[in-house]
Structure formats: structure tokens, C-alpha cells
Design a protein around this motif. Structure first.
Motif, PDB file in Angstrom:
ATOM      1  N   ALA A   1     -15.596  35.998 117.413  1.00 56.99           N
ATOM      2  CA  ALA A   1     -15.284  37.236 118.122  1.00 56.99           C
ATOM      3  C   ALA A   1     -16.308  37.456 119.221  1.00 56.99           C
ATOM      4  O   ALA A   1     -17.369  36.802 119.250  1.00 56.99           O
ATOM      5  CB  ALA A   1     -15.267  38.433 117.167  1.00 56.99           C
TER       6      ALA A   1
ATOM      7  N   CYS B   1     -16.811  31.128 120.972  1.00 57.85           N
ATOM      8  CA  CYS B   1     -15.850  31.749 121.887  1.00 57.85           C
ATOM      9  C   CYS B   1     -16.117  31.239 123.301  1.00 57.85           C
ATOM     10  O   CYS B   1     -17.257  31.255 123.769  1.00 57.85           O
ATOM     11  CB  CYS B   1     -15.973  33.274 121.840  1.00 57.85           C
ATOM     12  SG  CYS B   1     -15.357  34.006 120.312  1.00 57.85           S
TER      13      CYS B   1
ATOM     14  N   LEU C   1     -13.376  35.014 128.123  1.00 57.16           N
ATOM     15  CA  LEU C   1     -12.294  35.979 127.919  1.00 57.16           C
ATOM     16  C   LEU C   1     -11.106  35.612 128.792  1.00 57.16           C
ATOM     17  O   LEU C   1     -11.243  35.343 129.988  1.00 57.16           O
ATOM     18  CB  LEU C   1     -12.774  37.388 128.275  1.00 57.16           C
ATOM     19  CG  LEU C   1     -11.722  38.492 128.210  1.00 57.16           C
ATOM     20  CD1 LEU C   1     -11.296  38.741 126.769  1.00 57.16           C
ATOM     21  CD2 LEU C   1     -12.252  39.778 128.835  1.00 57.16           C
TER      22      LEU C   1
ATOM     23  N   ASP D   1      -4.400  37.890 128.942  1.00 56.23           N
ATOM     24  CA  ASP D   1      -3.746  37.753 127.644  1.00 56.23           C
ATOM     25  C   ASP D   1      -2.949  39.019 127.338  1.00 56.23           C
ATOM     26  O   ASP D   1      -3.429  40.144 127.555  1.00 56.23           O
ATOM     27  CB  ASP D   1      -4.808  37.517 126.558  1.00 56.23           C
ATOM     28  CG  ASP D   1      -4.190  37.189 125.208  1.00 56.23           C
ATOM     29  OD1 ASP D   1      -4.024  36.006 124.914  1.00 56.23           O
ATOM     30  OD2 ASP D   1      -3.873  38.145 124.466  1.00 56.23           O
TER      31      ASP D   1
ATOM     32  N   THR E   1      -0.264  34.815 122.497  1.00 53.16           N
ATOM     33  CA  THR E   1      -1.594  35.374 122.672  1.00 53.16           C
ATOM     34  C   THR E   1      -2.620  34.453 122.045  1.00 53.16           C
ATOM     35  O   THR E   1      -2.335  33.748 121.060  1.00 53.16           O
ATOM     36  CB  THR E   1      -1.688  36.777 122.050  1.00 53.16           C
ATOM     37  OG1 THR E   1      -3.028  37.258 122.182  1.00 53.16           O
ATOM     38  CG2 THR E   1      -1.314  36.760 120.587  1.00 53.16           C
TER      39      THR E   1
ATOM     40  N   TYR F   1      -5.546  35.644 120.878  1.00 49.36           N
ATOM     41  CA  TYR F   1      -6.411  36.415 119.990  1.00 49.36           C
ATOM     42  C   TYR F   1      -5.614  36.993 118.829  1.00 49.36           C
ATOM     43  O   TYR F   1      -4.386  37.171 118.904  1.00 49.36           O
ATOM     44  CB  TYR F   1      -7.103  37.544 120.768  1.00 49.36           C
ATOM     45  CG  TYR F   1      -7.888  37.043 121.962  1.00 49.36           C
ATOM     46  CD1 TYR F   1      -9.098  36.384 121.789  1.00 49.36           C
ATOM     47  CD2 TYR F   1      -7.413  37.223 123.259  1.00 49.36           C
ATOM     48  CE1 TYR F   1      -9.825  35.928 122.881  1.00 49.36           C
ATOM     49  CE2 TYR F   1      -8.126  36.767 124.353  1.00 49.36           C
ATOM     50  CZ  TYR F   1      -9.336  36.116 124.157  1.00 49.36           C
ATOM     51  OH  TYR F   1     -10.048  35.659 125.226  1.00 49.36           O
TER      52      TYR F   1
ATOM     53  N   ALA G   1      -7.443  42.754 119.394  1.00 49.96           N
ATOM     54  CA  ALA G   1      -8.118  43.256 120.600  1.00 49.96           C
ATOM     55  C   ALA G   1      -8.268  44.765 120.432  1.00 49.96           C
ATOM     56  O   ALA G   1      -7.282  45.470 120.217  1.00 49.96           O
ATOM     57  CB  ALA G   1      -7.324  42.932 121.866  1.00 49.96           C
TER      58      ALA G   1
ATOM     59  N   VAL H   1     -12.694  41.389 121.128  1.00 47.63           N
ATOM     60  CA  VAL H   1     -11.609  40.418 120.943  1.00 47.63           C
ATOM     61  C   VAL H   1     -11.979  39.510 119.781  1.00 47.63           C
ATOM     62  O   VAL H   1     -13.095  39.004 119.696  1.00 47.63           O
ATOM     63  CB  VAL H   1     -11.354  39.599 122.225  1.00 47.63           C
ATOM     64  CG1 VAL H   1     -10.730  40.475 123.305  1.00 47.63           C
ATOM     65  CG2 VAL H   1     -12.635  38.977 122.763  1.00 47.63           C
TER      66      VAL H   1
ATOM     67  N   ARG I   1     -10.950  36.148 117.773  1.00 44.86           N
ATOM     68  CA  ARG I   1     -10.169  34.920 117.910  1.00 44.86           C
ATOM     69  C   ARG I   1      -9.893  34.256 116.572  1.00 44.86           C
ATOM     70  O   ARG I   1      -8.875  33.567 116.427  1.00 44.86           O
ATOM     71  CB  ARG I   1     -10.919  33.955 118.840  1.00 44.86           C
ATOM     72  CG  ARG I   1     -10.100  32.737 119.229  1.00 44.86           C
ATOM     73  CD  ARG I   1     -10.697  32.017 120.397  1.00 44.86           C
ATOM     74  NE  ARG I   1      -9.886  30.901 120.833  1.00 44.86           N
ATOM     75  CZ  ARG I   1     -10.126  30.168 121.907  1.00 44.86           C
ATOM     76  NH1 ARG I   1     -11.181  30.463 122.661  1.00 44.86           N
ATOM     77  NH2 ARG I   1      -9.338  29.176 122.239  1.00 44.86           N
ATOM     78  N   ASP I   2     -10.772  34.456 115.605  1.00 45.14           N
ATOM     79  CA  ASP I   2     -10.574  33.779 114.316  1.00 45.14           C
ATOM     80  C   ASP I   2     -11.138  34.653 113.208  1.00 45.14           C
ATOM     81  O   ASP I   2     -12.248  35.197 113.326  1.00 45.14           O
ATOM     82  CB  ASP I   2     -11.270  32.412 114.324  1.00 45.14           C
ATOM     83  CG  ASP I   2     -10.849  31.550 113.128  1.00 45.14           C
ATOM     84  OD1 ASP I   2      -9.873  31.940 112.458  1.00 45.14           O
ATOM     85  OD2 ASP I   2     -11.510  30.533 112.870  1.00 45.14           O
TER      86      ASP I   2
END
Length: 464
Positions: free
Chosen positions: A223, A244, A247, A251, A276, A278, A281, A296, A298-299
Motif C-alpha cells: 500500500a 509499490c 500511482l 485508475d 483496476t 488496486y 482506494a 491505495v 494493492r495487495d
């Protein structure tokens, strides 16, 4: 196993956020159309333009329909005077007088050589009507501004109380499950954020510290927090967790979060058939609506992407942004008086600004406790009697203690009522008056020009 669209789409909204995630595409006439038509423009050029052009338009219409008497000075009703009246209602007496001056100039220009037949009663009656209407408009515009300021302040306090109540409710309802499934509780997370702010000498927790708490409590694995300036997220992150790689500003999930100002998750993008990058968000928005940054994700583990985790993530972000807003506004006082609590300084600054703008009063009641009152632990007992909206600041002195009670939207009458309530409580408790028990009261009206002066007076009482 897949995420249920029904369970995820019907996620609980945060307290104070009644708007849906996406603004509906309205059909038909836009909402509040009449309100927009009645809204007064703020640009001075528009006001001056209307003041000059509308009376001229009335004279032109008069020339078209009654060329022998365009101002209708001999008619049964002076219709051109409706224009200055409307201007006075809309902008105040100065605009109304400006419109009346245009009508006067038009009459003088149309009657050159015949000024001896000037309609005195026609213009005198019109000017009196415009002045009365303008005074009425000024009075109610001031009342409306005052009511809007009061409502804004009370809405912010109510939203803050709702957030605090929801934090407490969530912490108590989920305590057992969180202690088993998560490495820390909500109370521990908030405590760590507060401790991080204290370690930073009152500057508040850093974005990296916030991200660390979110990773522990919400099980984030990858993140980042990006600063937001002018409603645009910056490419350089302020804090990062995991690998990451920048950005992706276009998105769809990022754009939806920036547009709605609310936390958005992947199921919303999937339901809209949008790709997307992500999973989550979430914008960092405080009570005043200012956006500080964008989180954001991501995982994160699959089982962590559920309702409670998303709500907890949003609550922690709200708590963090509120603390940033409070620290920023309280900094001028805290930097001068280090022992002043930031929340007390924050409310003092906010109420002083309200006093400057609308003359809405507030008051500080300073309760001075002598040694005989301190031996009975009266400060702690009286502190429990404060109102919900009040902020308190216990000030330790060499020989006495002062309990400063800040009463928002209060007057001297409010302070007197509070003191009488304490007198009744003391009589019921020990059959003594406040003075006999060693408690002396000082009422300090809040000075909108210099709240720091109020703080210094409180400290002077404690160190007298």
C-alpha cells in the motif's frame, strides 16, 4: 470462494456520510434550481453590472410602452421602482440606492430643460421604500450568515461525536474477535497513533506511522499514501509499504475515490466492469472536507477484504485526518503555551474565529481550587459534571489548581447557570458554598481577536 456482490455492495456507510458512493446521473431538471437562481453572486463586477443595467432595462421598456412618460411618474403604480427594490432585497441598501440613482439620472437625461417639474414625491417615496427594503435585506442576510455559521459548527461537532461513538461501539462489539484474529485491538491502534503524535512533539503521527498501524490492524501487504494537492494525487508517495511502483492516477478506482471523497473497493469497479490495479482506494478527508492524501492498497489477504476491515480502515483514516486538522489549528497556541491541550487550543481557535466572523459569543469559566478543595479531590469530581460540548483544561499551579471549562456558544448567562449548578451540587454534597469549600470562579468572555490572551489569563490565575 469469491466475494459476494450483494454483501460487498451493501457496505455500511461511515457516520456522517449519507451520500452514495457514486453520484446518480440525474434526469430532468437539476435539483435546487430555485435556490441557484436566488443565490447572490460573489463577484463585485456582477453586482455592479446588475445595479447599472437592470434600471436601464426598465427605462428602455418604459420608452417602448410609454414613450411620453417612460418612468411612469403619472401612472397608477411606479413599476420602474421594482428594479431598485429587487436590487435592495438581493444585495442590500447600497445596490438599491445605486439603482435609484440610475433612474434619477435617466429622468434628468430625458427631461433636459424641464427640471422645474421634477416629481419630488415620486422619487422621495421610492427612496424611502428602497431604504426600508435594503435595511430588511441587510438584517436577514446577517441573521442567515450567523445561522449558517452556527449550523456548520454544530454539524462538525455532531459528526465528530458520531465518529467517536462509532469507534467506541465497534471496539466493544468486536473486542473478542479482534483479539483472536488480529495482532492488536482498535484501542491499541488509536493509542499507538496518539503515542506517535506525542513522540513527534505535538506534530501528529507521520503518514508512515499511519501506514504501519494500518498494516498491523487491517493486514495490508502492499500500500502507499500519496499527498493530494488541488484535488490531484501526487506521484511521489508520502509513505509506502511493500513493493509499490508508483500511482496510476487514471485508475477507475482512484478516480472514483477522488470524485466521491469516500473509501472505494475493488468490488465496485468489478461490478461496473472496469479494470483496476488496486483493491482499495481511500481519500484522507477531515471534518471540514479538506483532502490531505489518498491511500491505495494493492495487495492484502483475501479474507481481510471484508466489511469490518474496510470500516476500520476508514475510521482510522478519519481519526488521523481529524488529528492533523486539530494540530494545525492549535499550533499557534500550543507553540506558545506547551502545557495547553491541543484539543482545548483547537476549540479555542475555532470559537474565536466564529466570534470574529459572526459575533457569536463563547465563554471560559475558570474554577480556582485552593488547597482545602484539592484535599477533597474536588477538581476530578467537578470535571465529571461538565457538559458534552465543553472542553476542559486542568492547570497546575504552585499553590492552587485551575480547571478551565470552555463553553461553546455560551454567554455570561450560561456561565452563571453553570456556577449555580455547581453551587447546588456543593450544597447537596457537603452543605457548603463553593467559596467555603475553597473554590472561586472566574468568568472570561472569549476574545475573538486574541485567543492566546485568554490562555495567558488562565495561566496567570493558576500562578498568581
Amino acid at each position: 470462494m469469491s466475494i459476494s456482490p450483494d454483501s460487498t455492495n451493501q457496505r455500511r456507510r461511515l457516520p456522517g456520510s449519507d451520500a452514495p458512493a457514486q453520484a446518480p446521473s440525474g434526469r430532468g431538471l437539476p435539483r435546487h434550481l430555485l435556490g441557484k437562481l436566488a443565490t447572490t453572486p460573489t463577484h463585485p463586477a456582477i453586482t455592479v453590472g446588475e445595479t447599472l443595467l437592470l434600471p436601464l432595462l426598465a427605462v428602455v421598456l418604459g420608452l417602448a410602452f410609454a414613450p411620453q412618460d417612460p418612468l411612469l411618474t403619472q401612472a397608477a403604480f411606479p413599476w420602474p421602482w421594482l428594479v431598485p427594490v429587487v436590487l435592495a432585497l438581493r444585495y442590500g441598501p447600497l445596490a438599491g440606492l445605486g439603482g435609484a440613482s440610475v433612474l434619477l439620472a435617466c429622468w434628468l437625461g430625458l427631461n433636459v430643460g424641464h427640471w422645474d417639474v421634477f416629481p419630488q414625491l415620486y422619487f422621495l417615496g421610492g427612496l424611502i421604500l428602497v431604504m426600508l427594503v435594503g435595511e430588511f435585506s441587510s438584517l436577514w442576510q446577517a441573521r442567515a450568515r450567523r445561522a449558517e455559521t452556527l449550523q456548520l459548527y454544530l454539524d462538525q461537532r455532531l459528526e465528530h461525536l458520531v465518529r467517536q461513538h462509532y469507534l467506541l461501539r465497534l471496539s466493544h462489539d468486536q473486542l473478542e474477535q479482534e483479539l483472536i484474529a488480529r495482532p492488536m485491538s482498535m484501542r491499541d491502534a488509536l493509542k499507538e497513533l496518539n503515542q506517535a503524535g506525542q513522540d513527534a512533539h505535538g506534530a501528529g503521527p507521520t503518514p508512515q506511522q499511519l501506514l504501519r498501524v494500518l498494516s498491523q490492524f487491517c493486514q495490508l501487504e502492499c500500500a502507499a499514501i500519496h499527498p493530494v494537492r488541488d484535488a490531484r494525487p501526487q506521484a511521489q508517495p508520502a509513505a509506502i509499504l511493500g513493493a509499490c511502483d508508483g500511482l496510476k492516477a487514471d485508475d477507475p478506482l482512484v478516480q472514483q475515490a477522488l470524485r466521491t471523497g469516500q473509501l472505494c473497493h475493488i468490488n465496485q469497479a468489478v461490478s461496473a466492469q472496469q479494470d483496476t490495479l488496486y483493491l482499495v482506494a481511500a481519500p484522507l478527508v477531515d471534518l471540514a472536507g479538506d483532502m490531505y492524501g489518498l491511500l491505495v492498497v494493492r495487495d492484502m489477504p483475501f479474507f481481510a477484504l471484508q466489511q469490518e476491515s474496510l470500516q476500520t480502515m476508514q475510521l482510522l483514516l478519519c481519526y488521523y485526518t481529524d488529528s492533523l486538522s486539530m494540530q494545525r489549528l492549535a499550533q499557534p497556541i500550543v507553540s506558545q503555551v506547551a502545557d495547553c491541550p491541543p484539543r482545548f487550543a483547537f476549540e479555542l481557535q475555532r470559537l474565536a474565529h466564529m466570534h470574529r466572523e459572526t459575533q457569536v459569543p463563547s465563554v471560559v469559566v475558570a474554577l480556582e481550587f485552593r488547597p482545602q478543595a484539592l484535599k477533597q479531590d474536588l477538581p476530578e469530581q467537578i470535571m465529571r459534571l461538565r457538559r458534552e460540548l465543553d472542553e476542559v483544561w486542568p492547570i497546575e499551579g504552585p499553590e492552587r489548581q485551575v480547571l478551565a471549562v470552555l463553553m461553546p456558544l455560551g454567554t455570561s448567562g450560561t456561565a452563571e447557570g453553570y456556577v449555580r449548578r455547581l453551587e447546588a451540587w456543593m450544597q447537596h454534597r457537603s452543605q457548603q458554598s463553593l467559596a467555603e469549600a475553597g473554590i472561586f470562579t472566574h468568568v472570561l468572555p472569549l476574545d475573538g481577536a486574541a485567543p492566546l490572551r485568554t490562555v495567558e489569563r488562565l495561566r496567570a490565575i493558576a500562578h498568581a
